[in-house]
Design a protein around this motif. Structure first.
Motif, PDB file in Angstrom:
ATOM      1  N   ALA A  24      10.747 -40.147 -15.295  1.00  0.00           N
ATOM      2  CA  ALA A  24      10.049 -40.744 -14.153  1.00  0.00           C
ATOM      3  C   ALA A  24      11.088 -41.418 -13.260  1.00  0.00           C
ATOM      4  O   ALA A  24      11.725 -42.393 -13.668  1.00  0.00           O
ATOM      5  N   SER A  26      11.892 -43.082  -9.607  1.00  0.00           N
ATOM      6  CA  SER A  26      11.484 -43.633  -8.315  1.00  0.00           C
ATOM      7  C   SER A  26      12.614 -43.581  -7.296  1.00  0.00           C
ATOM      8  O   SER A  26      12.384 -43.660  -6.095  1.00  0.00           O
ATOM      9  N   HIS A  49       8.956 -37.458  -9.344  1.00  0.00           N
ATOM     10  CA  HIS A  49       8.911 -38.536  -8.345  1.00  0.00           C
ATOM     11  C   HIS A  49       7.545 -38.566  -7.668  1.00  0.00           C
ATOM     12  O   HIS A  49       7.028 -37.547  -7.220  1.00  0.00           O
ATOM     13  N   CYS A  50       6.954 -39.774  -7.608  1.00  0.00           N
ATOM     14  CA  CYS A  50       5.676 -39.995  -6.928  1.00  0.00           C
ATOM     15  C   CYS A  50       5.903 -40.722  -5.606  1.00  0.00           C
ATOM     16  O   CYS A  50       6.538 -41.774  -5.579  1.00  0.00           O
ATOM     17  N   TYR A  52       3.852 -42.717  -2.963  1.00  0.00           N
ATOM     18  CA  TYR A  52       2.539 -43.337  -2.767  1.00  0.00           C
ATOM     19  C   TYR A  52       2.242 -43.618  -1.291  1.00  0.00           C
ATOM     20  O   TYR A  52       1.139 -44.078  -0.966  1.00  0.00           O
ATOM     21  N   ARG A 103       0.017 -41.851 -11.509  1.00  0.00           N
ATOM     22  CA  ARG A 103       1.269 -41.200 -11.908  1.00  0.00           C
ATOM     23  C   ARG A 103       1.221 -40.713 -13.356  1.00  0.00           C
ATOM     24  O   ARG A 103       1.723 -39.631 -13.657  1.00  0.00           O
ATOM     25  N   TRP A 106      -0.661 -37.578 -13.495  1.00  0.00           N
ATOM     26  CA  TRP A 106       0.173 -36.473 -13.018  1.00  0.00           C
ATOM     27  C   TRP A 106       1.231 -36.096 -14.057  1.00  0.00           C
ATOM     28  O   TRP A 106       1.498 -34.909 -14.280  1.00  0.00           O
TER      29      TRP A 106
END
Length: 434
Positions: A24, A26, A49-50, A52, A103, A106
């Motif tokens: 994960a 960021s 990578h999320c 938002y 997240r 996902w």
């Protein structure tokens, strides 16, 4: 730090060495250090990578940074984007909890689709301390004081032994690049208040505070394990599983002292927290219930029944002609036969000409009655259930087969005298549960 991390992986998390990993990422300090460490150890990893979309151009910049890093280092990167305003309008959750749920949902989807074994997150020792203080401020048991677990199912946090200070020093020594999240300095969020106002003060009062905390946490974790062993022994002695429902002998439970602490020990894992209410339930009348978000406790004579919580199904199901097989709400085969050949509680034979369509499948209601096969006169279902020693939870799962408001069959339990096959019957209908 690299040497210590490598040893930690080899001794404590050796299963990661041959696994397919999803990191994960960021783009911030912690996740970029974790990514660099995985790369240095030649682990089989990809990035996730999320975005938002909460910080406008800054959020897009984070995504571009991760994309460019992955391209430069020949690493697979998976990207997703969420419009948080749309999600926020449909929930009462805080933005942080909502983002977390999105997240991890996902991540789970990626793991299933791409066959990843574990998700790695960059939580470290300071994160665990912050979690400890937040839980302490809200009131918690020993579980809440053990901090963030290093492994929770397929989620692994290999940076937990390291402090934020160590991670920053390592990143600077390797001249690593990362993105700064401007929202991390805002103190409107609880975690940021703890991070920027409380933790620095604790470290000022005691320079070795974080190391002492990690030692305390290890002790708490060990105590928690001992408590788990005791809880398992108590559950094995008191809980009897019957068709997925746990039966707990109330008199035996009352012998455990102190009682309220044992109630917490036994029922906290099922989401309960109303210890006074549960204690009162022990002496309540049958049928009284207490709910958690996931389970329900029901008083049934001398027992508590612990089961998963499901809304009572009040639907009614009609069928207007005889089908070979009904699948809703229960699976039941219906056929016309020449004679009675099988006596079984899951089989019903009726005089077809006595039925009036549509037939109805429904749950029982207060005041329902029928004429039990082999008996004279009618009987209330509530009395029938009591005589048959059918507990309050099992009653909720019983269906009634009805014809023109008359009960034909308490399905799987007892037929009605009025629809039985006699010597004058011309057509026999067979209902068989599957």
């Amino acid at each position: 730090m690299l040497t210590t991390f490598k040893k930690h992986i080899e001794t404590q998390l050796h299963f990661l060495q041959e696994a397919k990993l999803l990191v994960a990422c960021s783009g911030g300090l912690d996740s970029m250090v974790l990514t660099h460490l995985c790369q240095s150890l030649n682990l089989n990893y990809s990035l996730a990578h999320c975005n938002y979309n909460l910080r406008a151009d800054e959020s897009d910049g984070d995504q571009k940074f991760v994309e460019e890093y992955a391209l430069k280092n020949d690493c697979q990167a998976y990207l997703t984007s969420f419009n948080m305003d749309d999600y926020r309008n449909n929930t009462n959750s805080s933005i942080q909890l909502l983002a977390r749920d999105l997240r991890y949902e996902w991540f789970n989807k990626l793991m299933q689709e791409r066959n990843f074994d574990y998700v790695l997150t960059a939580h470290h020792a300071d994160d665990s301390l912050e979690t400890f203080l937040i839980n302490l401020s809200r009131g918690t048991g020993i579980k809440g004081l053990t901090g963030i677990p290093e492994q929770n199912g397929n989620i692994v946090r290999p940076l937990l032994p390291f402090s934020r200070e160590e991670i920053l020093a390592f990143a600077n020594s390797r001249q690593l690049k990362w993105r700064e999240d401007s929202s991390n300095i805002e103190t409107k969020y609880l975690r940021n208040k703890v991070r920027h106002k409380i933790v620095p003060l604790l470290k000022e009062l005691q320079p070795n505070f974080l190391e002492n905390f990690k030692l305390t946490q290890q002790n708490l974790f060990g105590t928690s394990k001992l408590v788990d062993v005791y809880a398992t022994e108590i559950q094995d002695a008191l809980f009897t599983d019957k068709n997925g429902v746990k039966n707990i002998n109330i008199e035996e439970l009352k012998k455990k002292k102190p009682l309220k602490d044992h109630l917490h020990l036994l029922f906290d894992p099922y989401g309960f927290g109303q210890w006074d209410d549960i204690e009162q339930l022990l002496d309540a009348t049958s049928g009284k219930k207490i709910y958690s978000k996931t389970h329900q406790l029901t008083k049934n004579r001398d027992f508590l029944l612990l089961s998963e919580f499901r809304e009572t199904d009040q639907k009614e199901y009609f069928f207007f002609e005889v089908d070979d097989l009904i699948n809703e709400p229960i699976s039941m085969k219906i056929t016309q036969v020449d004679s009675i050949s099988k006596n079984d509680s899951n089989v019903l034979y009726v005089d077809s000409e006595k039925l009036k369509y549509p037939l109805l499948l429904r749950k029982w209601n207060t005041g329902d009655y029928f004429y039990p096969l082999g008996m004279k006169g009618k009987k209330k279902l509530s009395k029938f259930f009591k005589d048959e020693k059918i507990d309050v939870l099992s009653k909720k799962n019983i269906w009634l087969l009805c014809s023109s408001e008359k009960i034909v069959w308490v399905v799987g339990k007892r037929a009605d005298e009025r629809f039985k096959v006699t010597e004058n019957t011309n057509k026999i209908l067979k209902f068989e549960l599957h």
